[in-house]
Design an enzyme around this catalytic site. Structure first.
Site, short mmCIF file in Angstrom:
data_model
loop_
_atom_site.label_atom_id
_atom_site.label_comp_id
_atom_site.label_asym_id
_atom_site.label_seq_id
_atom_site.Cartn_x
_atom_site.Cartn_y
_atom_site.Cartn_z
N LYS A 172 0.81 -1.21 0.00
CA LYS A 172 0.00 0.00 0.00
C LYS A 172 0.86 1.28 0.00
O LYS A 172 2.05 1.23 0.35
CB LYS A 172 -0.94 -0.03 1.20
CG LYS A 172 -1.90 -1.24 1.17
CD LYS A 172 -2.93 -1.16 2.27
CE LYS A 172 -3.88 -2.35 2.20
NZ LYS A 172 -4.99 -2.22 3.17
N TYR A 199 -12.44 -1.67 -3.76
CA TYR A 199 -12.93 -1.87 -2.39
C TYR A 199 -14.44 -1.68 -2.30
O TYR A 199 -14.96 -1.40 -1.22
CB TYR A 199 -12.21 -0.92 -1.44
CG TYR A 199 -10.80 -1.38 -1.07
CD1 TYR A 199 -10.61 -2.52 -0.30
CD2 TYR A 199 -9.67 -0.68 -1.47
CE1 TYR A 199 -9.33 -2.96 0.06
CE2 TYR A 199 -8.39 -1.10 -1.12
CZ TYR A 199 -8.23 -2.24 -0.35
OH TYR A 199 -6.98 -2.67 0.00
N PHE A 239 -15.32 3.64 7.12
CA PHE A 239 -13.96 3.99 6.73
C PHE A 239 -13.74 3.98 5.22
O PHE A 239 -12.62 4.19 4.75
CB PHE A 239 -12.95 3.03 7.40
CG PHE A 239 -13.20 1.56 7.11
CD1 PHE A 239 -12.74 0.97 5.95
CD2 PHE A 239 -13.88 0.78 8.03
CE1 PHE A 239 -12.96 -0.38 5.69
CE2 PHE A 239 -14.10 -0.58 7.78
CZ PHE A 239 -13.64 -1.15 6.60
N ARG A 283 -2.23 -14.84 4.34
CA ARG A 283 -2.84 -14.11 5.44
C ARG A 283 -2.10 -14.36 6.76
O ARG A 283 -2.00 -13.48 7.61
CB ARG A 283 -4.34 -14.43 5.54
CG ARG A 283 -5.10 -13.80 4.37
CD ARG A 283 -6.54 -14.23 4.29
NE ARG A 283 -7.37 -13.61 5.29
CZ ARG A 283 -7.88 -12.39 5.22
NH1 ARG A 283 -7.59 -11.62 4.18
NH2 ARG A 283 -8.66 -11.91 6.16
N THR A 335 -5.46 -7.76 10.29
CA THR A 335 -5.74 -6.47 9.63
C THR A 335 -5.25 -5.30 10.48
O THR A 335 -4.65 -4.36 9.96
CB THR A 335 -7.26 -6.34 9.38
OG1 THR A 335 -7.69 -7.44 8.60
CG2 THR A 335 -7.60 -5.05 8.66
N ASN A 382 -2.21 -0.30 6.66
CA ASN A 382 -1.70 -1.57 7.20
C ASN A 382 -0.75 -2.31 6.26
O ASN A 382 -0.72 -3.54 6.23
CB ASN A 382 -2.87 -2.45 7.67
CG ASN A 382 -3.80 -2.86 6.54
OD1 ASN A 382 -3.63 -2.39 5.42
ND2 ASN A 382 -4.75 -3.71 6.84
N HIS A 442 -2.24 -5.52 1.36
CA HIS A 442 -3.54 -6.18 1.20
C HIS A 442 -3.29 -7.65 0.90
O HIS A 442 -2.30 -7.99 0.25
CB HIS A 442 -4.30 -5.54 0.02
CG HIS A 442 -5.52 -6.32 -0.38
ND1 HIS A 442 -6.70 -6.24 0.33
CD2 HIS A 442 -5.73 -7.22 -1.38
CE1 HIS A 442 -7.58 -7.05 -0.24
NE2 HIS A 442 -7.02 -7.64 -1.28
N GLU A 498 -9.57 -10.15 -7.93
CA GLU A 498 -8.64 -9.04 -7.68
C GLU A 498 -7.43 -9.11 -8.61
O GLU A 498 -6.95 -8.07 -9.08
CB GLU A 498 -8.21 -9.07 -6.21
CG GLU A 498 -9.35 -8.73 -5.27
CD GLU A 498 -9.04 -8.97 -3.80
OE1 GLU A 498 -9.93 -8.72 -2.97
OE2 GLU A 498 -7.91 -9.39 -3.48
#
Ligand code: CMP
Length: 139
Positions: free
Chosen positions: A11, A51, A59, A87, A93, A114, A117, A128
């Site tokens: 990110k 998203y 948010f 993950r 998260t 964070n 993704h 995605e």
């Protein structure tokens, strides 16, 4: 049967903080092969589409603004049990809850910023990945 591909983005915050190299090294050391990768920037419209599932969440606006605020690294990764294993590699998260040594524990600054993704299912990994890459860009 578990699929063997997942999708990730490094990110804008982690890119700005100079963590691209360390995060890619962590991903490689975790046994993931890079199938596709690009350095790019999402427009607010594209970030909103990506998203869209979070559209009703409080948010969402902040998420779209942040994800379009600078360049990202988008990548498709391959490994047995890719979605679940990735993950685990990145951690929770919220970085405050991420296990020690995970990518988010090391490089994330907040739940919104964070670091990375990771897809949450095989189905979303495929959606995605196709959002960012043409078939000719996957190897
Ligand atoms: P990601 O895995 O990319 O998917 C959705 C993102 O929404 C998530 O990472 C977080 O960065 C963000 N997010 C989730 N919950 C919150 C929250 N409470 N406040 C801000 N951002 C959030």
């Amino acid at each position: 049967m578990a699929g063997n591909r997942t999708f990730t983005m490094i990110k804008p915050g982690a890119v700005r903080n100079g963590h691209i190299g360390a995060i890619l090294q962590h991903i490689n050391a975790g046994g993931f092969k890079i199938v596709a990768m690009k350095y790019t920037q999402l427009s607010a419209q594209k970030a909103g589409e990506f998203y869209a599932v979070h559209k009703e969440r409080p948010f969402y606006g902040e998420l779209v603004e942040f994800m379009s605020s600078g360049p990202i690294v988008a990548a498709i990764l391959e490994k047995d049990n890719a979605v679940e294993d990735f993950r685990t590699l990145i951690g929770a998260t919220n970085p405050a809850e991420a296990a020690e040594g995970t990518i988010r524990a090391k490089y994330a600054t907040s739940i919104g910023e964070n670091a990375v993704h990771g897809s949450d299912s095989d189905e979303n990994a495929a959606i995605e990945g196709s959002f960012h890459f043409a078939g000719t860009e996957m190897f």
